[in-house]
Design an enzyme around this catalytic site. Structure first.
Site, mmCIF file in Angstrom:
data_model
loop_
_atom_site.group_PDB
_atom_site.id
_atom_site.type_symbol
_atom_site.label_atom_id
_atom_site.label_comp_id
_atom_site.label_asym_id
_atom_site.label_seq_id
_atom_site.Cartn_x
_atom_site.Cartn_y
_atom_site.Cartn_z
ATOM 1 N N TYR A 67 0.819 -1.222 0.000
ATOM 2 C CA TYR A 67 0.000 0.000 0.000
ATOM 3 C C TYR A 67 0.857 1.279 0.000
ATOM 4 C CZ TYR A 67 -3.597 -3.319 1.626
ATOM 5 O OH TYR A 67 -4.440 -4.395 1.770
ATOM 6 N N ILE A 243 -12.452 -4.990 8.564
ATOM 7 C CA ILE A 243 -11.551 -3.827 8.443
ATOM 8 C C ILE A 243 -12.006 -2.903 7.309
ATOM 9 C CG2 ILE A 243 -9.475 -4.799 9.531
ATOM 10 C CD1 ILE A 243 -8.533 -5.587 6.640
ATOM 11 N N LYS A 245 -12.424 0.178 4.963
ATOM 12 C CA LYS A 245 -11.609 1.370 4.685
ATOM 13 C C LYS A 245 -12.545 2.572 4.645
ATOM 14 C CE LYS A 245 -10.016 4.460 1.431
ATOM 15 N NZ LYS A 245 -10.788 5.298 0.482
ATOM 16 N N SER A 254 -19.522 6.363 11.412
ATOM 17 C CA SER A 254 -20.688 5.474 11.352
ATOM 18 C C SER A 254 -20.256 4.005 11.302
ATOM 19 C CB SER A 254 -21.630 5.850 10.204
ATOM 20 O OG SER A 254 -21.058 5.496 8.990
ATOM 21 N N ASN A 255 -19.096 3.713 10.692
ATOM 22 C CA ASN A 255 -18.652 2.311 10.667
ATOM 23 C C ASN A 255 -18.317 1.813 12.068
ATOM 24 O OD1 ASN A 255 -18.957 2.473 7.935
ATOM 25 N ND2 ASN A 255 -16.773 2.466 7.446
HETATM 26 N N1 NAP Z 1 -5.387 -8.810 1.931
HETATM 27 C C1 NAP Z 1 -5.783 -8.341 0.767
HETATM 28 O O1 NAP Z 1 -5.437 -8.848 -0.310
HETATM 29 C C2 NAP Z 1 -6.713 -7.158 0.751
HETATM 30 C C3 NAP Z 1 -7.418 -6.829 -0.427
HETATM 31 C C4 NAP Z 1 -8.294 -5.749 -0.380
HETATM 32 C C5 NAP Z 1 -8.432 -5.020 0.789
HETATM 33 N N2 NAP Z 1 -7.708 -5.331 1.909
HETATM 34 C C6 NAP Z 1 -7.823 -4.535 3.164
HETATM 35 O O2 NAP Z 1 -9.201 -4.399 3.501
HETATM 36 C C7 NAP Z 1 -9.522 -3.007 3.591
HETATM 37 C C8 NAP Z 1 -10.959 -2.758 3.194
HETATM 38 O O3 NAP Z 1 -11.240 -3.247 1.897
HETATM 39 P P1 NAP Z 1 -11.543 -2.304 0.645
HETATM 40 O O4 NAP Z 1 -10.879 -1.006 0.843
HETATM 41 O O5 NAP Z 1 -11.238 -3.090 -0.569
HETATM 42 O O6 NAP Z 1 -13.140 -2.163 0.630
HETATM 43 P P2 NAP Z 1 -14.289 -1.712 1.641
HETATM 44 O O7 NAP Z 1 -13.761 -1.404 2.984
HETATM 45 O O8 NAP Z 1 -15.371 -2.725 1.534
HETATM 46 O O9 NAP Z 1 -14.853 -0.402 0.935
HETATM 47 C C9 NAP Z 1 -14.195 0.837 0.968
HETATM 48 C C10 NAP Z 1 -15.071 1.823 0.197
HETATM 49 O O10 NAP Z 1 -16.332 1.920 0.859
HETATM 50 C C11 NAP Z 1 -16.586 3.271 1.205
HETATM 51 N N3 NAP Z 1 -17.230 3.307 2.519
HETATM 52 C C12 NAP Z 1 -16.656 3.075 3.718
HETATM 53 N N4 NAP Z 1 -17.546 3.241 4.707
HETATM 54 C C13 NAP Z 1 -18.717 3.596 4.115
HETATM 55 C C14 NAP Z 1 -20.002 3.929 4.621
HETATM 56 N N5 NAP Z 1 -20.261 3.915 5.916
HETATM 57 N N6 NAP Z 1 -20.979 4.256 3.717
HETATM 58 C C15 NAP Z 1 -20.735 4.263 2.379
HETATM 59 N N7 NAP Z 1 -19.516 3.968 1.856
HETATM 60 C C16 NAP Z 1 -18.522 3.632 2.700
HETATM 61 C C17 NAP Z 1 -15.240 3.955 1.257
HETATM 62 O O11 NAP Z 1 -15.413 5.339 1.002
HETATM 63 P P3 NAP Z 1 -14.435 6.508 1.586
HETATM 64 O O12 NAP Z 1 -13.044 5.988 1.472
HETATM 65 O O13 NAP Z 1 -14.744 7.658 0.715
HETATM 66 O O14 NAP Z 1 -14.800 6.765 3.017
HETATM 67 C C18 NAP Z 1 -14.494 3.219 0.151
HETATM 68 O O15 NAP Z 1 -14.828 3.767 -1.112
HETATM 69 C C19 NAP Z 1 -8.494 -2.349 2.655
HETATM 70 O O16 NAP Z 1 -8.395 -0.967 2.880
HETATM 71 C C20 NAP Z 1 -7.260 -3.136 3.026
HETATM 72 O O17 NAP Z 1 -6.725 -2.685 4.253
HETATM 73 C C21 NAP Z 1 -6.870 -6.407 1.909
#
Ligand code: NAP
Length: 276
Positions: A67, A243, A245, A254-255
């Protein structure tokens, strides 16, 4: 809002500050059930999000060498003034650095960037068949023995590979994609049996759950949003932590605000039935 040192200030009521969150207990150790994912957060925005999250009560952070934001995550933790020991900090070794010496070297680099002497959990980011599991996990176990890493684990591993990995290390976690639209039945069963943490990444399906009609209906009964229902559903399952993001203060807040309600067995089933 920023103070005179340029640090973030977040007004948090006593009611809101529920530090410690809820926990999952894995091999006798407590892990905060809700953490902050940091993929695609960078620079000032990343450091501020981490600092804000800590002010709101988050105590679990997920980053990765890939990252390219370990420095900012470390800065956010440092700026918050929260004791390092209160935080559960996770990073991941990138797949191109899975040889023994690369694991050792890159983890030491991560610690430097994170400004910490140890991480709570070090993961292999993805399987990489070109390096034997024994070599990578052996190096990670050495880091554990020297105290640079408290627990080791894997990410994106299917059940058969988790099983294989346990021959070479005491596997604490498997981090995988998990949300209402993505079933993980086999891994969940394995996590319970083998007592490992199943960390749900992309837990709000990258924002897609916020428009879900069924989640909306369930949420209305509790005064919660569809996203909050999805997160609650995850952390109410044995061995599962989530987790999400979030960059904005609204989303961060809110999360995290999912600790004051519970889904009934019937509601849990309804959410599980959304899997595709
Ligand atoms: N191990 C792996 O291979 C792997 C792969 C993917 C992800 N990850 C980890 O998992 C974390 C989370 O996954 P992700 O980032 O892919 O997806 P996610 O957490 O499912 O979604 C993040 C998106 O959802 C939005 N969001 C967050 N809270 C919200 C809410 N209350 N209402 C509406 N929209 C909301 C965020 O907007 P804003 O940012 O604008 O607030 C962002 O655009 C990553 O950041 C990373 O640390 C790990």
């Amino acid at each position: 809002m920023k103070d005179c040192r340029g640090h973030v200030t977040v007004i948090v009521s006593q009611e809101e500050r529920k530090t410690g969150v809820e926990y999952q207990t894995i091999k006798g150790e407590k892990v905060p059930s809700l953490g902050l994912g940091t993929w695609r957060l960078s620079g000032q925005e990343c450091a501020r999000a981490v600092e804000r999250a800590l002010a709101l009560g988050y105590r679990h952070f997920d980053t990765a060498q890939m990252y390219a934001n370990e420095g900012e995550v470390g800065r956010g933790i440092r700026n918050s003034g929260v004791d390092r020991e209160e935080v559960f900090l996770v990073t991941k070794v990138r797949t191109s650095r899975f040889s023994h010496d690369d694991v050792i070297r890159s983890t030491h680099e991560s610690l430097k960037k994170l400004r910490t002497e140890y991480v709570d959990l070090l993961l292999m980011h993805w399987p990489n068949p070109s390096v034997p599991l024994e070599e990578t996990l052996g190096a990670m176990t050495e880091l554990q023995e020297e105290g640079s890493v408290r627990q080791v684990g894997v990410s994106n591993f299917p059940p058969s590979m988790v099983e294989e990995a346990t021959q070479y290390a005491n596997i604490f976690c498997n981090q995988v994609e998990y949300h209402p639209y993505r079933a993980q039945g086999e891994l969940l069963e394995q996590a319970k049996e083998m007592d490992y943490l199943l960390t749900a990444y992309s837990p709000v399906a990258k924002g897609r759950v916020s428009n879900d009609a069924a989640l909306k209906e369930i949420g209305q009964a509790h005064g919660k949003t569809p996203t909050q229902v999805a997160l609650r559903w995850l952390i109410q399952q044995e061995k599962v932590v989530a987790i999400p993001k979030a960059a904005s203060e609204d989303h961060l807040r809110s999360n995290f605000d999912i600790l004051d309600f519970e889904l009934s067995d019937e509601e849990m089933e309804r959410v599980s039935a959304l899997r595709r």
